[in-house]
Design a protein around this motif. Sequence first.
Motif, PDB file in Angstrom:
ATOM      1  N   ASP A  43     107.893  22.555  61.450  1.00 27.93           N
ATOM      2  CA  ASP A  43     107.771  22.620  62.920  1.00 27.93           C
ATOM      3  C   ASP A  43     106.794  23.931  63.143  1.00 27.93           C
ATOM      4  OD1 ASP A  43     110.015  21.372  63.569  1.00 27.93           O
ATOM      5  OD2 ASP A  43     111.516  22.974  63.101  1.00 27.93           O
ATOM      6  N   GLU A  44     106.503  24.984  62.071  1.00 30.49           N
ATOM      7  CA  GLU A  44     105.614  25.944  62.152  1.00 30.49           C
ATOM      8  C   GLU A  44     104.131  25.360  62.121  1.00 30.49           C
ATOM      9  OE1 GLU A  44     105.843  29.268  62.449  1.00 30.49           O
ATOM     10  OE2 GLU A  44     108.100  29.213  62.642  1.00 30.49           O
ATOM     11  N   VAL A  45     103.842  24.366  61.325  1.00 28.73           N
ATOM     12  CA  VAL A  45     102.666  23.607  61.552  1.00 28.73           C
ATOM     13  C   VAL A  45     102.305  23.170  62.772  1.00 28.73           C
ATOM     14  CG1 VAL A  45     101.281  21.815  60.573  1.00 28.73           C
ATOM     15  CG2 VAL A  45     102.541  23.429  58.916  1.00 28.73           C
ATOM     16  N   VAL A  46     103.370  22.047  63.149  1.00 31.87           N
ATOM     17  CA  VAL A  46     102.818  21.400  64.551  1.00 31.87           C
ATOM     18  C   VAL A  46     102.823  22.352  65.868  1.00 31.87           C
ATOM     19  CG1 VAL A  46     103.711  19.277  63.491  1.00 31.87           C
ATOM     20  CG2 VAL A  46     105.570  20.579  65.017  1.00 31.87           C
ATOM     21  N   ASN A  47     103.695  23.406  65.687  1.00 34.46           N
ATOM     22  CA  ASN A  47     103.553  24.396  66.804  1.00 34.46           C
ATOM     23  C   ASN A  47     102.795  25.650  66.851  1.00 34.46           C
ATOM     24  OD1 ASN A  47     105.890  23.070  68.350  1.00 34.46           O
ATOM     25  ND2 ASN A  47     107.269  23.902  66.748  1.00 34.46           N
ATOM     26  N   HIS A  48     101.977  25.513  65.644  1.00 36.87           N
ATOM     27  CA  HIS A  48     100.947  26.538  65.383  1.00 36.87           C
ATOM     28  C   HIS A  48      99.939  26.719  66.369  1.00 36.87           C
ATOM     29  CE1 HIS A  48      98.090  29.040  63.155  1.00 36.87           C
ATOM     30  NE2 HIS A  48      99.059  29.534  62.400  1.00 36.87           N
ATOM     31  N   THR A  49      99.422  27.820  66.955  1.00 37.47           N
ATOM     32  CA  THR A  49      98.801  27.814  68.280  1.00 37.47           C
ATOM     33  C   THR A  49      97.255  27.474  67.683  1.00 37.47           C
ATOM     34  OG1 THR A  49      98.227  30.060  67.636  1.00 37.47           O
ATOM     35  CG2 THR A  49     100.094  29.590  69.339  1.00 37.47           C
ATOM     36  N   GLN A  50      96.764  27.694  66.554  1.00 35.00           N
ATOM     37  CA  GLN A  50      95.501  27.492  66.333  1.00 35.00           C
ATOM     38  C   GLN A  50      95.398  25.773  65.879  1.00 35.00           C
ATOM     39  OE1 GLN A  50      95.091  30.747  63.091  1.00 35.00           O
ATOM     40  NE2 GLN A  50      93.100  30.633  64.070  1.00 35.00           N
ATOM     41  N   LEU A  51      96.483  25.403  65.704  1.00 37.31           N
ATOM     42  CA  LEU A  51      96.499  23.730  65.212  1.00 37.31           C
ATOM     43  C   LEU A  51      96.758  22.836  66.515  1.00 37.31           C
ATOM     44  CD1 LEU A  51      98.152  23.892  61.867  1.00 37.31           C
ATOM     45  CD2 LEU A  51      95.707  23.736  62.484  1.00 37.31           C
ATOM     46  N   ILE A  83      94.760  28.324  57.163  1.00 40.65           N
ATOM     47  CA  ILE A  83      96.227  28.446  57.618  1.00 40.65           C
ATOM     48  C   ILE A  83      96.972  28.537  56.506  1.00 40.65           C
ATOM     49  CG2 ILE A  83      97.966  28.095  59.151  1.00 40.65           C
ATOM     50  CD1 ILE A  83      96.036  27.104  60.985  1.00 40.65           C
ATOM     51  N   ILE A  84      97.733  29.722  56.243  1.00 38.27           N
ATOM     52  CA  ILE A  84      98.850  29.691  55.394  1.00 38.27           C
ATOM     53  C   ILE A  84     100.117  30.000  55.890  1.00 38.27           C
ATOM     54  CG2 ILE A  84      99.960  31.079  53.500  1.00 38.27           C
ATOM     55  CD1 ILE A  84      96.780  31.769  52.663  1.00 38.27           C
ATOM     56  N   ILE A  85     101.275  29.178  55.854  1.00 40.63           N
ATOM     57  CA  ILE A  85     102.694  29.423  56.153  1.00 40.63           C
ATOM     58  C   ILE A  85     103.601  29.555  55.257  1.00 40.63           C
ATOM     59  CG2 ILE A  85     104.324  28.316  57.754  1.00 40.63           C
ATOM     60  CD1 ILE A  85     101.930  26.725  59.364  1.00 40.63           C
ATOM     61  N   ALA A  86     104.099  30.413  55.225  1.00 39.42           N
ATOM     62  CA  ALA A  86     105.277  30.778  54.122  1.00 39.42           C
ATOM     63  C   ALA A  86     106.631  31.231  54.714  1.00 39.42           C
ATOM     64  CB  ALA A  86     104.496  31.725  53.219  1.00 39.42           C
ATOM     65  N   LEU A  87     107.428  30.786  54.245  1.00 37.52           N
ATOM     66  CA  LEU A  87     108.733  31.432  54.464  1.00 37.52           C
ATOM     67  C   LEU A  87     109.363  32.360  53.262  1.00 37.52           C
ATOM     68  CD1 LEU A  87     110.696  28.166  55.691  1.00 37.52           C
ATOM     69  CD2 LEU A  87     109.162  29.623  57.047  1.00 37.52           C
ATOM     70  N   ILE A  88     109.795  33.409  53.532  1.00 35.14           N
ATOM     71  CA  ILE A  88     110.263  34.384  52.641  1.00 35.14           C
ATOM     72  C   ILE A  88     111.720  34.999  53.003  1.00 35.14           C
ATOM     73  CG2 ILE A  88     107.932  35.254  51.882  1.00 35.14           C
ATOM     74  CD1 ILE A  88     108.437  37.825  53.563  1.00 35.14           C
ATOM     75  N   ASN A  89     112.455  35.131  51.966  1.00 37.37           N
ATOM     76  CA  ASN A  89     114.151  35.595  52.172  1.00 37.37           C
ATOM     77  C   ASN A  89     114.122  37.189  52.628  1.00 37.37           C
ATOM     78  OD1 ASN A  89     113.949  36.640  49.785  1.00 37.37           O
ATOM     79  ND2 ASN A  89     115.224  35.171  48.906  1.00 37.37           N
ATOM     80  N   GLU A  90     115.125  37.557  52.630  1.00 37.26           N
ATOM     81  CA  GLU A  90     115.460  38.986  53.079  1.00 37.26           C
ATOM     82  C   GLU A  90     115.093  40.052  51.907  1.00 37.26           C
ATOM     83  OE1 GLU A  90     119.440  38.678  53.677  1.00 37.26           O
ATOM     84  OE2 GLU A  90     119.494  38.529  55.777  1.00 37.26           O
ATOM     85  N   GLU A  91     115.090  39.564  50.736  1.00 31.44           N
ATOM     86  CA  GLU A  91     114.476  40.272  49.742  1.00 31.44           C
ATOM     87  C   GLU A  91     112.943  40.049  49.451  1.00 31.44           C
ATOM     88  OE1 GLU A  91     117.146  37.934  49.034  1.00 31.44           O
ATOM     89  OE2 GLU A  91     118.313  39.752  49.632  1.00 31.44           O
ATOM     90  N   PHE A 109      89.543  23.379  63.005  1.00 37.91           N
ATOM     91  CA  PHE A 109      90.271  23.775  64.166  1.00 37.91           C
ATOM     92  C   PHE A 109      90.066  23.161  65.550  1.00 37.91           C
ATOM     93  CE2 PHE A 109      90.208  27.628  61.330  1.00 37.91           C
ATOM     94  CZ  PHE A 109      91.624  27.901  61.269  1.00 37.91           C
ATOM     95  N   VAL A 110      89.163  21.904  65.455  1.00 31.10           N
ATOM     96  CA  VAL A 110      88.769  21.045  66.709  1.00 31.10           C
ATOM     97  C   VAL A 110      89.218  19.785  66.245  1.00 31.10           C
ATOM     98  CG1 VAL A 110      87.035  20.442  68.018  1.00 31.10           C
ATOM     99  CG2 VAL A 110      86.848  22.739  67.309  1.00 31.10           C
ATOM    100  N   TYR A 111      88.544  19.030  65.228  1.00 27.70           N
ATOM    101  CA  TYR A 111      88.565  17.712  65.086  1.00 27.70           C
ATOM    102  C   TYR A 111      89.715  17.346  63.973  1.00 27.70           C
ATOM    103  CZ  TYR A 111      84.432  17.552  67.818  1.00 27.70           C
ATOM    104  OH  TYR A 111      83.684  17.750  68.935  1.00 27.70           O
TER     105      TYR A 111
END
Length: 144
Positions: A91-99, A44-52, A65-67
């Motif tokens: 927030d994105e990590v702890v609320n990620h559907t796969q996690l 899983i990769i979570i990145a934040l990008i700006n408007e540019e 994905f289990v243990y």
Amino acid sequence: MNYQVVNQLNETQIFELVELYKHEFWSKNRTYQGVTKMLTASDIIIALINEEKELIAFCRVLTDFVYRGVLYDVIVKPSYRKMGFGAKLLDEVVNHTQLKAVEDIALFCLPEMIPFYERWGFIYDVNALKIMHQYDSVMGGIEP
């Protein structure tokens, strides 16, 4: 400030990530080749990008994905620090559907970062198992 969450990086953003890594003691020797390989192997990769579309924050997770899962490389571009983007990543990590169903997610952090991660339920247990490493200091774990 407007931002977007993405789960993969384009070539320019990979170069930007390598630049971010070069300014941290724990990742300063990372190369474009190694980072590209690392991204391919990350679950899983979570990145934040700006408007540019510039990379402003990043983290990744390795998991079954289990243990177990391990959160790595939580990093925010210096000019965007103290603006809440680290919190947005977590927030994105702890609320990620796969996690959500993963039994245990671990991370490595400096002692001064413990209070930050505790806000999301991570705990520091002095009686926990100790981490052992086998580290290739010459190659940094990257194949030639």
